[in-house]
Design a protein around this motif. Structure first.
Motif, PDB file in Angstrom:
ATOM      1  N   VAL A 111      44.361 -19.985  77.102  1.00  0.00           N
ATOM      2  CA  VAL A 111      44.023 -18.450  77.140  1.00  0.00           C
ATOM      3  C   VAL A 111      43.181 -17.925  76.025  1.00  0.00           C
ATOM      4  CG1 VAL A 111      46.384 -18.262  78.291  1.00  0.00           C
ATOM      5  CG2 VAL A 111      46.161 -18.098  75.488  1.00  0.00           C
TER       6      VAL A 111
ATOM      7  N   LEU B   7      47.492 -24.973  79.869  1.00  0.00           N
ATOM      8  CA  LEU B   7      47.013 -23.278  80.153  1.00  0.00           C
ATOM      9  C   LEU B   7      46.220 -22.964  78.763  1.00  0.00           C
ATOM     10  CD1 LEU B   7      47.649 -20.689  81.463  1.00  0.00           C
ATOM     11  CD2 LEU B   7      49.582 -20.192  80.017  1.00  0.00           C
TER      12      LEU B   7
ATOM     13  N   VAL C  55      43.452 -23.568  83.751  1.00  0.00           N
ATOM     14  CA  VAL C  55      44.744 -23.577  84.411  1.00  0.00           C
ATOM     15  C   VAL C  55      44.894 -24.945  85.245  1.00  0.00           C
ATOM     16  CG1 VAL C  55      46.468 -22.475  85.772  1.00  0.00           C
ATOM     17  CG2 VAL C  55      45.019 -21.237  84.329  1.00  0.00           C
TER      18      VAL C  55
ATOM     19  N   MET D 210      50.533 -11.276  84.193  1.00  0.00           N
ATOM     20  CA  MET D 210      49.821 -12.469  84.020  1.00  0.00           C
ATOM     21  C   MET D 210      49.268 -12.664  85.551  1.00  0.00           C
ATOM     22  SD  MET D 210      52.516 -14.861  82.237  1.00  0.00           S
ATOM     23  CE  MET D 210      52.860 -14.602  80.407  1.00  0.00           C
TER      24      MET D 210
ATOM     25  N   VAL E  98      47.919 -15.921  86.384  1.00  0.00           N
ATOM     26  CA  VAL E  98      47.649 -17.300  85.864  1.00  0.00           C
ATOM     27  C   VAL E  98      46.589 -17.974  86.794  1.00  0.00           C
ATOM     28  CG1 VAL E  98      48.863 -19.660  84.968  1.00  0.00           C
ATOM     29  CG2 VAL E  98      49.853 -17.062  84.882  1.00  0.00           C
TER      30      VAL E  98
ATOM     31  N   CYS F 121      42.830 -15.843  81.420  1.00  0.00           N
ATOM     32  CA  CYS F 121      43.164 -17.476  81.264  1.00  0.00           C
ATOM     33  C   CYS F 121      41.850 -18.103  81.685  1.00  0.00           C
ATOM     34  CB  CYS F 121      44.140 -17.696  82.767  1.00  0.00           C
ATOM     35  SG  CYS F 121      45.674 -16.774  82.542  1.00  0.00           S
TER      36      CYS F 121
ATOM     37  N   THR G 116      54.516 -18.764  82.138  1.00  0.00           N
ATOM     38  CA  THR G 116      53.712 -18.307  83.233  1.00  0.00           C
ATOM     39  C   THR G 116      54.122 -17.262  83.999  1.00  0.00           C
ATOM     40  OG1 THR G 116      53.933 -20.111  84.891  1.00  0.00           O
ATOM     41  CG2 THR G 116      52.258 -20.265  83.453  1.00  0.00           C
TER      42      THR G 116
ATOM     43  N   TRP H  70      45.738 -11.191  81.455  1.00  0.00           N
ATOM     44  CA  TRP H  70      46.975 -11.118  81.260  1.00  0.00           C
ATOM     45  C   TRP H  70      47.242 -10.074  80.188  1.00  0.00           C
ATOM     46  CZ3 TRP H  70      48.502 -11.649  76.054  1.00  0.00           C
ATOM     47  CH2 TRP H  70      47.406 -12.376  75.152  1.00  0.00           C
TER      48      TRP H  70
END
Length: 147
Positions: free
Chosen positions: A87, A85, A79, A50, A52, A76, A32, A58
């Motif tokens: 994505v 995570l 999270v 990113m 996050v 994302c 991350t 990202w």
């Protein structure tokens, strides 16, 4: 360390797991933090950005062994720090992103990582699984040398 593959009920899904010789926090940061991610994920230096958090964007430019560059973008979706995570990866010509989940679990000072993705075709699954295996290989090497 070997990668375990699990067959799922969907022929176009894959699930890879591996145990890494690093604590969860180091694995999370490797995945991350942009400059750390770029060092193991075959990304062009300076290309990784990113945000996050759910809804955060990202991007990264992947560099192939022959020097080709492929820009990647996404967001994302979910999270949970040091645990999950999810994505979304933008795919040209497709209205919905391709979704990949990265799950982390503490395993006695080491980390069990699982990558999971469902694709639209067997060919896409094969390419995605190969790419994810390369990512796990790069992450494993990075964690060993960055210890």
């Amino acid at each position: 360390m070997s990668t375990e593959r699990t067959t799922t009920g969907n022929a176009f899904s894959y699930h890879l797991t591996r145990t890494l010789d690093a604590p969860v926090g180091r694995v999370w940061q490797a995945w991350t933090v942009p400059d750390r991610y770029a060092r193991w994920a075959y990304a062009a230096p300076g290309s990784v950005q990113m945000d996050v958090r759910p809804g955060g964007a990202w991007k990264a430019t992947t560099v192939t062994p022959d020097g080709g560059e492929f820009p990647l973008t996404g967001s994302c979706l979910d999270v949970v720090e040091n645990r999950l995570l999810v994505v979304g990866m933008d795919v040209p010509g497709k209205p919905e992103p391709s979704v990949m989940a990265v799950e982390l679990a503490e395993d006695g000072g080491r980390t069990r990582i699982a990558l999971r993705q469902t694709c639209d075709t067997a060919e896409e699954r094969g390419m995605a699984e190969q790419g994810s295996t390369m990512l796990l290989d790069g992450l494993t090497a990075f964690l060993a040398e960055d210890a």
